[in-house]
Design a protein around this motif. Structure first.
Motif, PDB file in Angstrom:
ATOM      1  N   LYS A 238       0.855  -1.190   0.000  1.00 32.72           N
ATOM      2  CA  LYS A 238       0.000   0.000   0.000  1.00 32.72           C
ATOM      3  C   LYS A 238       0.890   1.240   0.000  1.00 32.72           C
ATOM      4  O   LYS A 238       2.067   1.169   0.374  1.00 32.72           O
ATOM      5  CB  LYS A 238      -0.916   0.025   1.230  1.00 32.72           C
ATOM      6  CG  LYS A 238      -1.916  -1.110   1.305  1.00 32.72           C
ATOM      7  CD  LYS A 238      -2.868  -0.936   2.477  1.00 32.72           C
ATOM      8  CE  LYS A 238      -3.895   0.135   2.216  1.00 32.72           C
ATOM      9  NZ  LYS A 238      -4.913   0.226   3.287  1.00 32.72           N
ATOM     10  N   PHE A 239       0.309   2.363  -0.404  1.00 33.78           N
ATOM     11  CA  PHE A 239       0.995   3.634  -0.217  1.00 33.78           C
ATOM     12  C   PHE A 239       0.803   4.058   1.237  1.00 33.78           C
ATOM     13  O   PHE A 239      -0.273   3.869   1.804  1.00 33.78           O
ATOM     14  CB  PHE A 239       0.441   4.709  -1.151  1.00 33.78           C
ATOM     15  CG  PHE A 239       0.870   4.552  -2.581  1.00 33.78           C
ATOM     16  CD1 PHE A 239       2.212   4.413  -2.904  1.00 33.78           C
ATOM     17  CD2 PHE A 239      -0.059   4.551  -3.612  1.00 33.78           C
ATOM     18  CE1 PHE A 239       2.620   4.269  -4.226  1.00 33.78           C
ATOM     19  CE2 PHE A 239       0.337   4.409  -4.938  1.00 33.78           C
ATOM     20  CZ  PHE A 239       1.677   4.265  -5.238  1.00 33.78           C
ATOM     21  N   ARG A 240       1.844   4.628   1.816  1.00 31.17           N
ATOM     22  CA  ARG A 240       1.768   5.012   3.226  1.00 31.17           C
ATOM     23  C   ARG A 240       0.751   6.120   3.449  1.00 31.17           C
ATOM     24  O   ARG A 240       0.789   7.158   2.788  1.00 31.17           O
ATOM     25  CB  ARG A 240       3.144   5.475   3.723  1.00 31.17           C
ATOM     26  CG  ARG A 240       3.126   5.901   5.186  1.00 31.17           C
ATOM     27  CD  ARG A 240       4.485   6.356   5.664  1.00 31.17           C
ATOM     28  NE  ARG A 240       5.444   5.264   5.679  1.00 31.17           N
ATOM     29  CZ  ARG A 240       5.482   4.329   6.617  1.00 31.17           C
ATOM     30  NH1 ARG A 240       4.608   4.354   7.596  1.00 31.17           N
ATOM     31  NH2 ARG A 240       6.388   3.375   6.560  1.00 31.17           N
ATOM     32  N   THR A 241      -0.166   5.896   4.360  1.00 31.63           N
ATOM     33  CA  THR A 241      -1.119   6.925   4.763  1.00 31.63           C
ATOM     34  C   THR A 241      -0.972   7.260   6.248  1.00 31.63           C
ATOM     35  O   THR A 241      -1.538   8.229   6.721  1.00 31.63           O
ATOM     36  CB  THR A 241      -2.570   6.474   4.507  1.00 31.63           C
ATOM     37  OG1 THR A 241      -2.838   5.276   5.248  1.00 31.63           O
ATOM     38  CG2 THR A 241      -2.802   6.233   3.033  1.00 31.63           C
ATOM     39  N   MET A 242      -0.213   6.427   6.945  1.00 32.49           N
ATOM     40  CA  MET A 242       0.029   6.653   8.371  1.00 32.49           C
ATOM     41  C   MET A 242       1.492   6.994   8.608  1.00 32.49           C
ATOM     42  O   MET A 242       2.357   6.669   7.799  1.00 32.49           O
ATOM     43  CB  MET A 242      -0.336   5.409   9.188  1.00 32.49           C
ATOM     44  CG  MET A 242      -1.811   5.099   9.253  1.00 32.49           C
ATOM     45  SD  MET A 242      -2.134   3.698  10.366  1.00 32.49           S
ATOM     46  CE  MET A 242      -3.918   3.710  10.396  1.00 32.49           C
ATOM     47  N   TYR A 243       1.743   7.623   9.731  1.00 30.74           N
ATOM     48  CA  TYR A 243       3.117   7.943  10.098  1.00 30.74           C
ATOM     49  C   TYR A 243       3.876   6.654  10.428  1.00 30.74           C
ATOM     50  O   TYR A 243       3.268   5.648  10.804  1.00 30.74           O
ATOM     51  CB  TYR A 243       3.134   8.888  11.304  1.00 30.74           C
ATOM     52  CG  TYR A 243       2.488  10.216  11.036  1.00 30.74           C
ATOM     53  CD1 TYR A 243       3.068  11.123  10.144  1.00 30.74           C
ATOM     54  CD2 TYR A 243       1.294  10.585  11.656  1.00 30.74           C
ATOM     55  CE1 TYR A 243       2.474  12.357   9.882  1.00 30.74           C
ATOM     56  CE2 TYR A 243       0.700  11.815  11.400  1.00 30.74           C
ATOM     57  CZ  TYR A 243       1.299  12.692  10.514  1.00 30.74           C
ATOM     58  OH  TYR A 243       0.707  13.900  10.250  1.00 30.74           O
ATOM     59  N   PRO A 244       5.215   6.668  10.270  1.00 30.05           N
ATOM     60  CA  PRO A 244       6.003   5.460  10.559  1.00 30.05           C
ATOM     61  C   PRO A 244       5.739   4.902  11.953  1.00 30.05           C
ATOM     62  O   PRO A 244       5.491   5.657  12.893  1.00 30.05           O
ATOM     63  CB  PRO A 244       7.447   5.968  10.430  1.00 30.05           C
ATOM     64  CG  PRO A 244       7.366   7.122   9.493  1.00 30.05           C
ATOM     65  CD  PRO A 244       6.050   7.777   9.798  1.00 30.05           C
ATOM     66  N   GLU A 274      -1.984  13.955   4.037  1.00 36.40           N
ATOM     67  CA  GLU A 274      -1.943  13.388   2.699  1.00 36.40           C
ATOM     68  C   GLU A 274      -2.619  12.014   2.667  1.00 36.40           C
ATOM     69  O   GLU A 274      -3.277  11.647   1.688  1.00 36.40           O
ATOM     70  CB  GLU A 274      -0.496  13.249   2.216  1.00 36.40           C
ATOM     71  CG  GLU A 274       0.303  14.549   2.181  1.00 36.40           C
ATOM     72  CD  GLU A 274       0.860  14.947   3.542  1.00 36.40           C
ATOM     73  OE1 GLU A 274       0.715  14.156   4.509  1.00 36.40           O
ATOM     74  OE2 GLU A 274       1.423  16.042   3.644  1.00 36.40           O
ATOM     75  N   GLY A 275      -2.452  11.280   3.776  1.00 35.58           N
ATOM     76  CA  GLY A 275      -3.044   9.949   3.868  1.00 35.58           C
ATOM     77  C   GLY A 275      -4.564   9.976   3.825  1.00 35.58           C
ATOM     78  O   GLY A 275      -5.203   9.088   3.246  1.00 35.58           O
ATOM     79  N   LYS A 276      -5.154  10.992   4.447  1.00 31.31           N
ATOM     80  CA  LYS A 276      -6.623  11.103   4.448  1.00 31.31           C
ATOM     81  C   LYS A 276      -7.151  11.280   3.028  1.00 31.31           C
ATOM     82  O   LYS A 276      -8.183  10.721   2.661  1.00 31.31           O
ATOM     83  CB  LYS A 276      -7.053  12.276   5.320  1.00 31.31           C
ATOM     84  CG  LYS A 276      -6.825  12.046   6.808  1.00 31.31           C
ATOM     85  CD  LYS A 276      -7.204  13.272   7.621  1.00 31.31           C
ATOM     86  CE  LYS A 276      -6.924  13.034   9.109  1.00 31.31           C
ATOM     87  NZ  LYS A 276      -7.229  14.245   9.916  1.00 31.31           N
TER      88      LYS A 276
END
Length: 381
Positions: A238-244, A274-276
């Motif tokens: 997936k593309f990251r939508t949450m912080y590490p 950006e994730g939202k």
């Protein structure tokens, strides 16, 4: 931000706090140490922060309590034994050179159930602090420069080493999610948290040994461990939508925030701005085509779940789920359920239909999903 002390006082803090070990100071009285240390702590972090620490610790300054003001795990590793009940660090986590190594060292020195107390300046606070420095639009120009220098350069392979060589790891930009996620990955759980003077103070309890992730993911493309067919663990792209490090906080966030409509967590602080946007338009799920090509998933099917979310489902649904491959487009988008019970009912209905007529069921659901997305403008939660 931590109070800046004169060089002589900083030296005193370093010398005295790093030596609060009553095994080496048998002649010191509790009262002498308590008054001296209390004064130094207040000078270093302020009265409110001292009150938070005092409230969340026995604060008796005995031989199983270690108080320090250091940003290196070396001072933790050199402690004698592995029997400390409390370790308190007055330096902010942002200035730790190797954060996980520090947390791992603290874990190794604490008794089971022992606590670690420290604090961090979160990304949100840093952003507000920077934007208040200058008038518009210069503040945003300054902020964008700060983002490039502190959030982008440290993550690029070509500039990462140079960045840490120059900064020595000080001034790291950390979100609450990354800080707490790192703690959970290193064997802690958060007991208490409070914002004092724009700094997030926390009390973390040791509950297990650290998880030594040999292949951590910090970039925009991530791989999430999910349960596939026959309970096989697959890496979902997936593309990251949450912080590490957010993946380590599922249980914590669920307990604090519960679920909203659609089965997602309410006010999930782990999701970036950006994730939202990516989640709303399903952009984050595009890389799952890789799983489709690898034959680990199919086009239509139930979502691949983490162990935590899988455990929230009733036994009947768990048994049905593991019999089939998870899907890129779940029945959720056909039925648009709002509660966990409705999600369970939606998935059971799909799986029972799939058992009887696999191809027909997936075609029917694909048509329903496309209608919802293209004609009715339905979006992900």
């Amino acid at each position: 931000m931590t109070t800046k002390l004169a060089a002589s006082v900083e030296k005193r803090i370093e010398n005295l706090l790093n030596s609060v070990d009553f095994k080496k100071n048998p002649t010191a009285t509790d009262l002498d140490w308590e008054e001296d240390i209390k004064s130094l702590i207040i000078n270093e972090v302020g009265g409110e922060a001292f009150d938070f620490i005092n409230t969340n610790t026995q604060f008796t300054f005995k031989e199983d309590v270690f108080i320090t003001a250091t940003n290196t795990h070396f001072n933790i590793n050199t402690l004698e034994g592995h029997s400390y009940r409390e370790i308190i660090n007055l330096k902010r986590v942002n200035d730790f050179r190797r954060i996980n190594k520090y947390f791992e060292s603290v874990n190794a020195k604490l008794l089971d159930g022992g606590v670690f107390i420290s604090h961090v300046e979160t990304y949100a606070v840093r952003k507000n602090r920077i934007l208040k420095k200058l008038p518009k639009p210069f503040n945003y120009m300054y902020y964008l420069g700060d983002v490039f220098l502190t959030r982008i350069i440290p993550k690029l392979k070509l500039t990462k080493k140079l960045y840490f060589h120059i900064t020595k790891g000080k001034g790291r930009v950390l979100t609450k999610a990354e800080t707490f996620g790192r703690l959970y990955s290193c064997g802690f759980e958060i007991l208490e948290e409070n914002t004092v003077n724009n700094l997030l103070y926390f009390v973390a309890r040791k509950i297990k040994e650290p998880v030594f992730d040999e292949d951590p993911s910090y970039g925009p493309l991530i791989r999430l461990k999910r349960l596939g067919e026959n309970r096989k663990v697959i890496s979902v792209y997936k593309f990251r939508t949450m912080y590490p490090f957010s993946e380590y906080l599922q249980q914590y966030v669920f307990e604090k925030n519960k679920l909203k409509e659609g089965g997602k967590i309410k006010n999930d602080f782990r999701i970036s701005h950006e994730g939202k946007i990516m989640r709303k338009y399903w952009i984050d799920e595009l890389p799952m085509v890789i799983n489709l090509i690898k034959n680990e998933m199919k086009l239509i099917g139930v979502r691949p779940l983490s162990n935590h979310y899988f455990g929230l489902y009733p036994k009947e649904l768990q048994e049905k789920r593991i019999k089939v491959k998870p899907g890129l487009l779940p029945p959720f988008y056909a039925d648009m359920p709002k509660t966990l019970d409705e999600i369970v009912a939606s998935e059971i209905k799909y799986l029972e239909a799939y058992e009887k007529a696999p191809l027909k069921t997936d075609i029917d659901y694909l048509i329903k999903i496309m209608k919802n997305i293209l004609l009715r403008g339905k979006r992900s939660c």
